[in-house]
Design an enzyme around this catalytic site. Structure first.
Site, mmCIF file in Angstrom:
data_model
loop_
_atom_site.group_PDB
_atom_site.id
_atom_site.type_symbol
_atom_site.label_atom_id
_atom_site.label_comp_id
_atom_site.label_asym_id
_atom_site.label_seq_id
_atom_site.Cartn_x
_atom_site.Cartn_y
_atom_site.Cartn_z
ATOM 1 N N LYS A 158 -25.391 13.474 -26.619
ATOM 2 C CA LYS A 158 -26.227 14.646 -26.920
ATOM 3 C C LYS A 158 -25.633 15.452 -28.085
ATOM 4 C CE LYS A 158 -28.790 18.213 -26.929
ATOM 5 N NZ LYS A 158 -30.119 18.193 -27.518
ATOM 6 N N LYS B 290 -22.839 25.378 -31.395
ATOM 7 C CA LYS B 290 -21.973 24.956 -30.275
ATOM 8 C C LYS B 290 -21.983 23.438 -30.151
ATOM 9 C CE LYS B 290 -24.090 24.416 -26.680
ATOM 10 N NZ LYS B 290 -24.823 24.070 -25.466
#
Ligand code: NAD
Length: 278
Positions: free
Chosen positions: A157, A226
């Site tokens: 991811k 992030k």
């Protein structure tokens, strides 16, 4: 019974799909506003949502919050925890090793639209048998692919989002340069989309969120940064140089400093337009 923690931009529509599929869903979020669109049974405390649950789904900002929630939670021994947040793969591995319950990572791609229509790409990490136990629940939300052992979903991811963010940045640089030259952005996008420069940024982000000027993809710029840092951190941990990824992180970090904390990630284009010192 499903305990669903984190009813934000993604968790809200995902939990609604599970309710619509007939599951009993108890939802919890620290933000009272998050309950406004929640269709399940609202919990006023974390324990009300997770302690009776067979499956605990987390859709939270990051590993810090995931770990804090699980530290506080009391779970049934047979409950399976599914972390669908985009968390840090090494921390997920360590968490799985110390958690008494089975942990699966199952982060997603497909955005708010994919969450609403059950078309998410779900990247699952864990033992194949553990993933099978929760597959019927996950399949209400999208298509499930087992990426590998626990932590693998979170790794792929983050790497996916490093690609996505780098595509968006370079696509935006190219379109802004073309615009200055006198090209029409929508004509450029039509041509890119039938040529080799196409990507999710040319097919989705620019036409749907940048050109209309809405910048409302529902994915925050800071969350994207992030994820990029997780990916470059992973490359660092395994000893693979990634100078292009690092350069992209530096630019996104500057955009994050300059823009509002709640800025959508597609607002990187506004920062590129304004930032003349680059
Ligand atoms: P969001 O900020 O909209 O939602 C997160 C929710 O978690 C908020 O409602 C917040 O109040 C809640 N929360 C924070 N701390 C909590 C706690 N201690 N206990 C309970 N609730 C708490 O974020 P989002 O966009 O829904 O993203 C969630 C995760 O999914 C992130 O890891 C993000 O990177 C990832 N993700 C987002 C998208 C997207 O398009 N938005 C797409 C794929 C993956």
């Amino acid at each position: 019974m499903i305990g669903f923690v984190g009813l934000g931009n993604m968790g809200g529509p995902m939990s609604s799909r599970l309710v619509a599929a007939g599951y009993e869903v108890r939802g919890y979020d620290v933000s009272p506003q998050a309950f406004a669109t929640f269709d399940g049974v609202p919990a006023t405390r974390l324990a009300e949502a997770v302690t009776p649950a067979d499956v605990v789904i987390l859709m939270l900002p990051n590993s810090d919050v995931v770990e804090a929630v699980l530290d506080e939670a009391t779970l049934r021994p047979e409950a399976v925890v599914v972390d669908m947040s985009s968390s840090e793969p090494m921390r997920t591995r360590a968490l799985a090793a110390r958690l008494k319950n089975t942990l699966i990572d199952a982060p997603v791609s497909g955005g708010v639209k994919g969450a609403r229509n059950g078309k998410l790409t779900i990247m699952a990490g864990g033992a194949a048998g553990d993933i099978e136990r929760v597959r019927p629940v996950l399949e209400q939300l999208g298509t499930v692919t087992r990426a590998g052992d626990v932590g693998s979903g979170h790794a792929v991811k983050a790497l996916n989002n490093l690609l996505s963010a780098t595509h968006l940045l370079v696509t935006s640089e190219a379109i802004l340069a073309g615009e200055k030259f006198g090209l029409d952005p929508s004509v450029m996008l039509d041509i890119f989309n039938s040529s080799s420069g196409r990507s999710g940024s040319t097919e989705n982000k620019w036409p749907n969120f940048v050109l209309p000027g809405t910048f409302d993809s529902g994915f925050g710029l800071r969350l994207m940064l992030k994820d990029m840092r997780i990916a470059t951190g992973l490359a660092d941990q395994v000893g693979v140089p990634d100078p292009l990824g690092q350069a992209a992180v530096d630019l996104w970090a500057r955009a994050a400093e300059a823009l509002d904390p709640g800025a959508d990630h597609t607002e990187i284009v506004n920062w590129l337009r304004k930032d003349e010192s680059r």
